[in-house]
Design a protein around this motif. Structure first.
Motif, short mmCIF file in Angstrom:
data_model
loop_
_atom_site.label_atom_id
_atom_site.label_comp_id
_atom_site.label_asym_id
_atom_site.label_seq_id
_atom_site.Cartn_x
_atom_site.Cartn_y
_atom_site.Cartn_z
N LYS A 475 0.84 -1.20 0.00
CA LYS A 475 0.00 0.00 0.00
C LYS A 475 0.88 1.25 0.00
N PRO A 476 0.45 2.29 -0.74
CA PRO A 476 1.22 3.53 -0.68
C PRO A 476 0.91 4.29 0.61
N HIS A 477 1.63 5.36 0.84
CA HIS A 477 1.35 6.28 1.95
C HIS A 477 1.51 5.67 3.32
N LEU A 478 2.39 4.74 3.46
CA LEU A 478 2.66 4.23 4.81
C LEU A 478 3.64 5.18 5.49
N ASP A 479 3.51 5.32 6.79
CA ASP A 479 4.46 6.20 7.47
C ASP A 479 5.82 5.48 7.60
N ASP A 480 6.80 6.18 8.16
CA ASP A 480 8.18 5.65 8.18
C ASP A 480 8.31 4.28 8.81
N ASN A 481 7.77 4.17 10.01
CA ASN A 481 7.88 2.90 10.73
C ASN A 481 7.18 1.80 9.95
N LEU A 482 6.00 2.13 9.41
CA LEU A 482 5.25 1.13 8.66
C LEU A 482 5.96 0.73 7.37
N SER A 483 6.53 1.72 6.66
CA SER A 483 7.19 1.29 5.41
C SER A 483 8.41 0.46 5.71
N LYS A 484 9.08 0.76 6.82
CA LYS A 484 10.22 -0.08 7.19
C LYS A 484 9.76 -1.50 7.49
N ALA A 485 8.69 -1.58 8.27
CA ALA A 485 8.14 -2.89 8.59
C ALA A 485 7.67 -3.59 7.32
N ALA A 486 7.07 -2.83 6.42
CA ALA A 486 6.55 -3.41 5.17
C ALA A 486 7.68 -3.99 4.34
N ARG A 487 8.80 -3.26 4.27
CA ARG A 487 9.94 -3.75 3.50
C ARG A 487 10.47 -5.05 4.09
N MET A 488 10.61 -5.03 5.41
CA MET A 488 11.13 -6.21 6.08
C MET A 488 10.22 -7.41 5.82
N PHE A 489 8.93 -7.14 5.87
CA PHE A 489 7.98 -8.22 5.75
C PHE A 489 7.82 -8.68 4.30
N ALA A 490 7.99 -7.75 3.37
CA ALA A 490 7.85 -8.11 1.95
C ALA A 490 8.83 -9.22 1.59
N HIS A 491 10.00 -9.17 2.19
CA HIS A 491 11.01 -10.20 1.94
C HIS A 491 10.49 -11.58 2.36
N ALA A 492 9.83 -11.62 3.50
CA ALA A 492 9.30 -12.91 3.98
C ALA A 492 8.23 -13.44 3.04
N ILE A 493 7.44 -12.54 2.47
CA ILE A 493 6.39 -12.98 1.53
C ILE A 493 7.03 -13.54 0.25
N ASP A 494 8.00 -12.79 -0.26
CA ASP A 494 8.69 -13.26 -1.48
C ASP A 494 9.27 -14.65 -1.27
N GLN A 495 9.84 -14.80 -0.10
CA GLN A 495 10.49 -16.06 0.20
C GLN A 495 9.49 -17.20 0.33
N LEU A 496 8.36 -16.89 0.94
CA LEU A 496 7.32 -17.91 1.06
C LEU A 496 6.84 -18.32 -0.33
N GLU A 497 6.72 -17.34 -1.21
CA GLU A 497 6.29 -17.65 -2.57
C GLU A 497 7.30 -18.58 -3.25
N GLN A 498 8.57 -18.24 -3.07
CA GLN A 498 9.63 -19.05 -3.68
C GLN A 498 9.65 -20.46 -3.11
N THR A 499 9.61 -20.55 -1.79
CA THR A 499 9.61 -21.86 -1.15
C THR A 499 8.43 -22.70 -1.63
N THR A 500 7.27 -22.04 -1.73
CA THR A 500 6.06 -22.76 -2.14
C THR A 500 6.20 -23.29 -3.57
N LYS A 501 6.70 -22.44 -4.43
CA LYS A 501 6.93 -22.88 -5.82
C LYS A 501 7.86 -24.08 -5.87
N ASP A 502 8.97 -23.96 -5.15
CA ASP A 502 9.94 -25.05 -5.14
C ASP A 502 9.31 -26.34 -4.63
N ILE A 503 8.55 -26.23 -3.57
CA ILE A 503 7.92 -27.43 -3.01
C ILE A 503 6.99 -28.06 -4.03
#
Lengths: 591, 591
Positions: A475-503
């Motif tokens: 989502k756009p317009h996240l405040d600083d803390n939220l965008s930082k959290a969003a970035r950190m969490f986006a990595h976990a989502i990408d990784q879950l997608e990758q792991t799932t595909k591999d499985i």
């Protein structure tokens, strides 16, 4: 043992702001479930939990339930009074249909209230938990007559219910059930066999007990398709609905267990004197299918036990850490309590943030079940059912593992005192340890997730969840803390997608590999979904109705979870990627 | 409870091939420690452990040690006979100096043998473990007279020793000790005070007990510098060395504990009738310094308990998994035991590989202590002491955490039976849970590692270890499997280097941050060092003296550890990198 303070603030926040009560109360069946009603019910449940059930927790552990020489089981001191109070409040029927005498409230609320019972006194709360399963089963599969005789009395709490599945040779593998059911001329059956691990299989708190029993009819095929389900009341019910003569079922022993001492875990013998009177529920051969009806709710409830023990152990650890003085403040030189030590803080915040994340996950699953069962739109029902099916093994598996880990951390915070039984911290670990085992071991949960919920639909349900999670963090317009959290969490989502595909690609032709990576996959997905809910919680902390002190404390939990717990998903992904099936497969002869 | 098979094969492999017995036997003090002697001693110890001590483990748990109404403590049935056999073998003095009547064997062997005692019967083995600490202390600090009277009798096992540090208000923070020691005209002291958590503080197995007690003299300054160490025998010793009149110390109660029920944990009251007779050990005010002498060995021994419980829980889980039939083979359709399930295999191999890795780590630390204490070259001694100082908190902290995790996994493998006490799996978890707490909580170990062992020398000791690890994995001419393992492991080394650099720079002016990241740093370093030893083990499996079956099984453990456990170091590195001190620091008021 310290007092118990129901975490009403967090429950209300999750129900109202994060999960969204409206997603449920918009459904006509739940139209009466107003925000005020929710708050009032949580308040009342909190009083019963902290005032009546919690003070009995330690007594239950010390006394245990006891099989007396007269063959009756005696529950711990105070248990029966507490049970009567529980029934007076109508709590047994909180999520049972109004048409059958229940309150008809959403499971979202039922699950929240369930957490309070388990936190206060898990060994006690098992009794209503098992009865709730029996209620759900008879609501779905009982004949009109069975519902009239048994269901209403279970919903009021007048009688309790039990689940009789396990036999010595048949645990996770129910195809091995050997108990038999011989048809009688009057349409009833004579049940014979031995069942073990029967929670509240006998007790003196009610005038009757409704045993639901898996057994085989004489003509039945081998395997699970030959198993039928029977009602076997402890006392055969008279025509007027009163308990009549003693049925041919008796408690031959109680297990001596690591924990939940207050809960009588019975070995029940059916038919020592010719056969216990039983009544077929649903169709012959559909016993296991009937059981599956209540599986999601039962697994949700056990998951709540993990949340509950984490919360209780956390509260006790905080209370000790605040009081215990060791060392001096580096600034003032005064004696200081250990809550000021970074390592203790890490243990405490880890306990709290994981308890809260698991709570969010379970309430989210509960709301999906409400939609799946009651939404008017079939499409919405199907969608929610698919999501719930995906979430339930995570709720059951991850939350109960956390219960054990957090109870163990709680002991550690206490230092030497944690190892002394009178402190009460050790009881939480002993109690918590059963939850990863019963209602389908966590290994079974993981296999369910990877087999039935991932591989069977070729990843569709997981992909849809990933898409939804990704929308949240992009989502756009996240405040600083939220965008930082969003970035950190986006990595976990990408990784879950990758792991799932591999499985999906690697497991196509190897059920062996799926088995070997099922547990880390369950943990990875659970952490991701819980992380998503913690992220969504963080977003809601600026809502106008949120009290500032709560926002600060909750923000800490969310940020800690995202920064310190979500990276474990990485570790799980690496474990999965590094698992060669051959490696594990070769092991059996090598152990 | 299943039988116990001493893991002699792995111990011999680690001692001979991986750690290298020669690094120790080259030291003149250990010139007699030939490979054959090592094997013979392991063999003998294994017999006593499996034949005598292991069968008493469950009895000890059930009966516990009991404080009788006559004020005496009774140990469980069979305990005294077993203790006599233990003494007959001379095992108490295995690592004590020959000049004092001990065997004078290296700690490397003493530690290996210690694991066997703890695996067989941890509650029993605590008695010799505590006596060994007292032996070490008096060897270093006892006067000639004290050594003559007490030391020889402790080394033979005729008397046992105890450590009296903790008081209700003084646990991790010993500066709060209040027990007092008033000087008498004859040079002795009158000791008064209450000590808690005193392991084998009283028992009937020997004719005397030598209590080593921390107390304050009247003129002593506040804080730790005012604390002195005293010998307080249970029976005052006559001129001829026989036990004389009862001293003024008594056991007022035994703790009711989660586990190690066989081990009496006493509250000792000194001086209820005017003061217990005590004798100063070493210099006044040096009590804590004296205690530090034995700290490394004591912490190594507790770490061995973690290894020991992991091994025992693993053996029991394997035995159950082999026997328990649930489900059918997908190929033959026959009933199959659960050891063939991938998820069960994952649990078992995780237990085994971590037990073996922790074993390697502890034996490596033991050998370093041998060099540090006995090498002829001062430079070598200093180097080894520095390395040992670095390793000891890992051995104690990580291994004991693993003990709890593995005992919990062991229960899980058993399913419902794991929760039933008679199975014996639950006892391992209850016993294991103390080891992360006593002998310095694992939080204290982590602070020791990051404070005294990392920050104090500005990372020199860690850097030297990293350099050595890197040399191992960057050797040319590794075969395929080894180079793959080397690549995987090289990443963990790089990351440890990076994490260490970051910590050194970030923690310079913030003890708060160091506290908050100490525990994940301990886990990260432990996994790396253990991974290194597993890599080195893998290299040695092609040695000509290695039996093929062992090589295959051990290769599996090593490969699993490197592929599945080492990535946790990644997770820890992320936790450390993501820790903002402020975040944790703010938490105290928010709990």
């Amino acid at each position: 043992m310290s007092d118990y303070t129901p975490p009403l603030h967090d429950l209300r926040f999750l129900i109202h702001n994060v999960i969204g009560l409206q997603t449920v109360s918009d459904i006509p069946a739940f139209a009466e479930t107003s925000p005020d009603l929710v708050d009032a019910i949580l308040e009342e449940a909190g009083k019963l939990a902290s005032g009546v059930l919690a003070p009995l927790n330690r007594i239950g552990d010390q006394e245990g339930s006891v099989l007396q020489t007269d063959g009756h089981v005696r529950t711990p001191t105070g248990w029966k009074d507490a049970y009567d109070k529980f029934c007076e409040g109508g709590w047994q029927g909180i999520s049972a249909p109004q048409t059958e005498g229940g309150m008809g409230l959403p499971l979202l609320l039922g699950a929240a209230v369930g957490e309070l019972w388990h936190s206060a006194n898990m060994a006690f709360a098992l009794c209503p938990m098992l009865t709730a399963g029996a209620i759900e089963l008879l609501t779905a599969h009982g004949s009109d007559e069975q519902r009239a005789i048994y269901l209403s009395r279970m919903i009021s709490g007048e009688w309790t219910g039990t689940m009789n599945l396990t036999e010595p040779q048949a645990g996770s593998d129910l195809s091995k059930v050997r108990s038999t059911a011989e048809p009688e001329d009057d349409g009833s059956y004579r049940i014979t066999g031995q069942k073990i691990f029967i929670t509240y299989g006998d007790h003196e708190m009610t005038s009757n007990i409704v045993h639901l029993v898996l057994a085989r009819t004489p003509d039945a095929p081998n395997g699970v398709k030959g198993i039928s389900l029977f009602i076997v009341p402890k006392f055969v019910v008279n025509a007027d609905g009163t308990p009549g003569e003693r049925n041919d079922v008796k408690c031959v022993s109680l297990e001596h267990k690591l924990g939940i001492h207050g809960s009588p875990t019975a070995v029940l013998s059916f038919g020592d004197n010719g056969g216990a009177k039983g009544y077929l529920v649903g169709h012959k051969g559909h016993g296991l299918a009937c059981m599956f009806t209540m599986m999601n709710n039962a697994r949700l409830a056990v998951g709540q036990q993990g949340v509950a023990i984490s919360e209780r152990a956390y509260q006790q650890a905080v209370s000790y850490a605040r009081d215990r003085k060791q060392g001096k403040s580096p600034t003032t030189g005064q004696d200081e309590s250990i809550i000021h030590l970074g390592d203790v803080q890490r243990m405490l915040i880890r306990m709290r943030s994981t308890a809260e994340a698991a709570r969010a996950l379970s309430l989210y699953a509960a709301a999906q079940l409400d939609i799946a069962h009651h939404h008017e739109d079939e499409n919405e029902r199907t969608k929610a059912q698919t999501r719930a099916n995906l979430l339930i093994p995570m709720v059951k598996g991850w939350s109960t593992d956390l219960g054990v880990e957090n109870a163990s951390l709680g002991i550690q915070v206490h230092g030497g005192m944690g190892f002394i039984e009178e402190t009460g911290a050790a009881q939480h670990l002993r109690d918590a340890r059963i939850a990863p085992i019963y209602e389908g071991t966590n290994g079974i949960q993981a296999l369910d997730l990877i087999g039935r919920k991932l591989l069977r639909d070729n990843g569709a349900a997981v992909r849809s969840l990933i898409t939804e999670m990704r929308m949240s963090v992009s989502k756009p317009h996240l405040d600083d803390n939220l965008s930082k959290a969003a970035r950190m969490f986006a990595h976990a989502i990408d990784q879950l997608e990758q792991t799932t595909k591999d499985i999906l690609s690697r497991c196509k032709n190897s059920s062996g590999l799926a088995q070997a990576i099922a547990s880390p996959y369950l943990r990875q997905t659970s952490i991701c979904v819980a992380g998503w809910l913690m992220f969504r919680s963080l977003e809601k902390l600026t809502d106008s109705d949120i009290e500032k002190g709560f926002a600060k404390a909750k923000g800490l939990s969310c940020n800690f979870f995202l920064a310190q717990i979500v990276p474990e998903a990485d570790f799980m992904a690496q474990q999965i990627a590094n698992t060669r099936h051959e490696l594990l497969h070769e092991t059996a002869p090598l152990f």
